[in-house]
Design an enzyme around this catalytic site. Structure first.
Site, short mmCIF file in Angstrom:
data_model
loop_
_atom_site.label_atom_id
_atom_site.label_comp_id
_atom_site.label_asym_id
_atom_site.label_seq_id
_atom_site.Cartn_x
_atom_site.Cartn_y
_atom_site.Cartn_z
N LYS A 191 87.88 14.01 -14.69
CA LYS A 191 88.88 14.11 -15.77
C LYS A 191 89.32 15.56 -15.84
O LYS A 191 88.63 16.45 -15.34
CB LYS A 191 88.25 13.70 -17.11
CG LYS A 191 89.27 13.30 -18.15
CD LYS A 191 89.72 11.86 -18.03
CE LYS A 191 90.88 11.55 -18.94
NZ LYS A 191 91.20 10.10 -18.99
N ASP A 203 97.14 10.93 -18.81
CA ASP A 203 96.36 10.58 -20.01
C ASP A 203 97.24 11.05 -21.17
O ASP A 203 98.47 11.16 -21.01
CB ASP A 203 94.99 11.29 -19.99
CG ASP A 203 94.06 10.80 -21.10
OD1 ASP A 203 93.54 9.68 -20.99
OD2 ASP A 203 93.87 11.53 -22.10
P1 NDP Z 1 99.95 9.11 -25.21
O1 NDP Z 1 100.05 10.57 -25.20
O2 NDP Z 1 100.95 8.30 -24.48
O3 NDP Z 1 99.92 8.58 -26.71
C1 NDP Z 1 98.96 8.94 -27.65
C2 NDP Z 1 99.37 8.35 -28.98
O4 NDP Z 1 98.36 8.54 -29.93
C3 NDP Z 1 100.64 9.02 -29.54
O5 NDP Z 1 101.38 8.05 -30.24
C4 NDP Z 1 100.04 10.05 -30.50
O6 NDP Z 1 100.91 10.45 -31.54
C5 NDP Z 1 98.91 9.24 -31.06
N1 NDP Z 1 97.92 10.05 -31.72
C6 NDP Z 1 97.29 11.15 -31.25
N2 NDP Z 1 96.45 11.63 -32.15
C7 NDP Z 1 96.56 10.78 -33.22
C8 NDP Z 1 95.95 10.74 -34.49
N3 NDP Z 1 95.04 11.66 -34.84
N4 NDP Z 1 96.30 9.74 -35.34
C9 NDP Z 1 97.21 8.80 -34.98
N5 NDP Z 1 97.83 8.82 -33.79
C10 NDP Z 1 97.50 9.79 -32.94
O7 NDP Z 1 98.48 8.77 -24.70
P2 NDP Z 1 97.93 7.41 -24.07
O8 NDP Z 1 98.55 6.26 -24.77
O9 NDP Z 1 98.01 7.52 -22.61
O10 NDP Z 1 96.38 7.52 -24.45
C11 NDP Z 1 95.85 7.05 -25.68
C12 NDP Z 1 94.36 6.90 -25.55
O11 NDP Z 1 94.05 5.97 -24.50
C13 NDP Z 1 93.57 8.16 -25.20
O12 NDP Z 1 92.30 8.10 -25.79
C14 NDP Z 1 93.44 8.07 -23.68
O13 NDP Z 1 92.35 8.82 -23.20
C15 NDP Z 1 93.19 6.57 -23.54
N6 NDP Z 1 93.45 6.02 -22.22
C16 NDP Z 1 94.68 6.15 -21.63
C17 NDP Z 1 94.90 5.58 -20.39
C18 NDP Z 1 96.24 5.58 -19.75
O14 NDP Z 1 96.40 4.89 -18.72
N7 NDP Z 1 97.25 6.23 -20.30
C19 NDP Z 1 93.82 4.93 -19.64
C20 NDP Z 1 92.60 4.78 -20.39
C21 NDP Z 1 92.43 5.35 -21.61
P3 NDP Z 1 101.86 11.74 -31.37
O15 NDP Z 1 103.03 11.24 -30.58
O16 NDP Z 1 102.17 12.12 -32.77
O17 NDP Z 1 101.05 12.78 -30.66
#
Ligand code: NDP
Length: 453
Positions: free
Chosen positions: A134, A174
């Protein structure tokens, strides 16, 4: 006096955990991930003493390599900015390191180590030959121009390129790293190596080696896993009220698949608050706001008159049947878990990495709520990344349906394997135990076979 096998196993895990805390006392997220893991694998340690004899826990909890580097770049005002970059190459027992890059102001060594540690077992669960890694940076892409993101990504890759390669370590996206960032990173890697190494990064654009269904894979996979888990409780996702946190890559495609399968998604969020739409969230509007316009989720009610926005509150205060935390670590604490239960939640599946605190997990378990841990439930993303690598090696592009079909098969297999192992080790229905032990056995056996390295 002889001590029981149970006491010996617990003594071993306690010793490991204490030494980790002593060595790196500030790495609280890493401690949390390790604690969750260690407290569930005791049955495997009791069954076979080879793990302790081979110092497997000592080796598993120490990354093979952790690099940290400076990332200087110039912003749009001509000012030099400096960020910090990381790559943790945690374990390569079953394949080259594989895991995403996170660009977010909170990124530090503890965050990348917790994510890298989880990645080892998640990758093992997919059944594909990929090790755990990572990385990321404390760079915040929010509010930056495309040019700033490009200059930053090029500087980041200039260092990272020394450590990665199609047979060594294959990063992906991520939080904060989507198709735009992957494009800039890939371009710089190509430029530096002077070769088109399609298999050097995954999550690439479809025009230059990306895989169909990779964008959808994590979110769709979470829902495929959830439907498998619900079957064990004679439930279906159809007609259930679903609440999803986040509105990023994982959240959007979890919502899309849940809706395809007949659920009604009534809420989602971003870091500024949550939206509630009693008519059911329109995913196309969310995509337009978050993916195209890169705006806040608070824009949504402008397009849907019955929807409301609530600032700075957890979306899980909404009453729902199924909760899918898909935003970030530790977003569900004990208080929110209790609220979800009071409001009648029937199942929880983790789309984000480690979104539930240890206390929240215990609360769900004490109340017999079916719970899908992230290591198993969100493995679809990395699984399709590995399928992207397979397509790159074969110089082929599979159809969407083909990749989606493979993804469904992989998620079904992960569910079966975690359920079977949980039962075999005396914890039927406990998918945390099942996922941790199943991942552990595969990696530990490979490590033992390869000697002390
Ligand atoms: P993105 O950056 O696409 O999206 C993250 C989302 O979470 C955004 O909407 C962000 O809001 C929101 N967010 C962040 N912090 C908070 C908070 N404190 N409260 C509410 N919302 C919040 O990331 P991903 O969707 O790719 O990843 C999300 C999760 O999934 C992470 O934990 C990642 O490690 C995990 N993951 C992702 C994978 C992937 O393929 N993408 C694979 C496996 C796991 P804002 O826009 O305001 O920042």
């Amino acid at each position: 006096m002889t001590i029981s096998k149970q006491a010996a196993a617990e003594k071993y895990t306690k010793r490991i955990f204490e030494s980790i805390k002593e060595r790196d006392p500030a790495e609280v997220e890493f401690h949390q991930a390790v604690e969750e893991f260690l407290t569930t694998i005791t049955p495997a340690l009791i069954k076979d003493s080879k793990f302790e004899q081979n110092a497997i826990l000592e080796r598993l909890t120490e990354p093979e390599r952790l690099v940290s580097f400076r990332i200087p770049w110039v912003d749009d005002h001509g000012k030099v900015q400096v960020n910090r970059g990381f790559r943790v190459q945690f374990n390569s027992a079953i394949g080259p390191y594989k895991g995403g890059l996170r660009f977010h102001p909170t990124v530090n060594s503890s965050i990348v180590k917790f994510l890298g540690f989880e990645q080892i077992f998640k990758n093992a669960l997919t059944g594909l030959p990929i090790g755990g890694g990572k990385g990321g940076s404390n760079f915040d892409p929010k509010g930056k121009s495309d040019e700033e993101v490009m200059r930053f990504a090029q500087s980041f890759m200039t260092e990272l390129a020394k450590h990665i390669g199609p047979n060594t370590d294959i990063p992906a996206g991520d939080v904060g790293v989507g198709p735009r960032e992957i494009g800039f990173l890939f371009g710089q890697y190509k430029r530096m190596t002077g070769a088109f190494h399609a298999g050097s990064l995954t999550g690439k654009g479809l025009g230059y080696g990306g895989s169909l269904a990779r964008t959808e894979a994590t979110g769709y996979g979470v829902v495929y896993f959830t439907t498998e888990m619900l079957k064990d409780y004679d439930m279906k996702i159809k007609d259930q009220k679903v609440v999803v946190s986040g509105s990023g890559n994982v959240a959007i495609y979890a919502m899309e698949k849940a809706i395809h399968l007949g659920a009604t998604v009534i809420g989602c969020s971003d870091s500024s608050g949550y939206i509630y739409d009693p008519d059911g969230i329109d995913v196309d509007t969310v995509k337009q706001i978050k993916e195209v316009e890169r705006k806040r989720i608070s824009e949504y009610p402008k397009h849907h008159k019955n929807a409301t926005f609530t600032a700075n509150k957890s979306v899980f205060e909404l009453k729902c049947d199924i909760a899918l935390p898909c935003a970030t670590q530790n977003e569900i604490d004990e208080k929110i878990a209790k609220l979800l239960i009071k409001n009648g939640v029937k199942a929880v599946a983790e789309g984000a990495n480690m979104p539930s605190t240890l206390e929240a997990i215990k609360t769900f378990q004490d109340n017999h709520i079916p719970f899908a841990p992230s290591k198993a439930a969100n493995a679809g993303g990395v699984a399709v990344s590995a399928l992207e690598m397979a397509q790159n090696s074969a110089r082929l592009s599979w159809h969407f349906e083909e990749v989606d079909h493979e993804l469904q098969k992989i998620m079904r297999n992960i569910h079966t394997r975690t359920s079977v192992i949980a039962k075999e080790y005396g914890e039927e229905g406990n998918l945390i135990v099942g996922a941790n032990i199943a991942g552990f056995l595969k990696v530990a056996d490979a490590m033992i076979a390869q000697g002390v390295i």
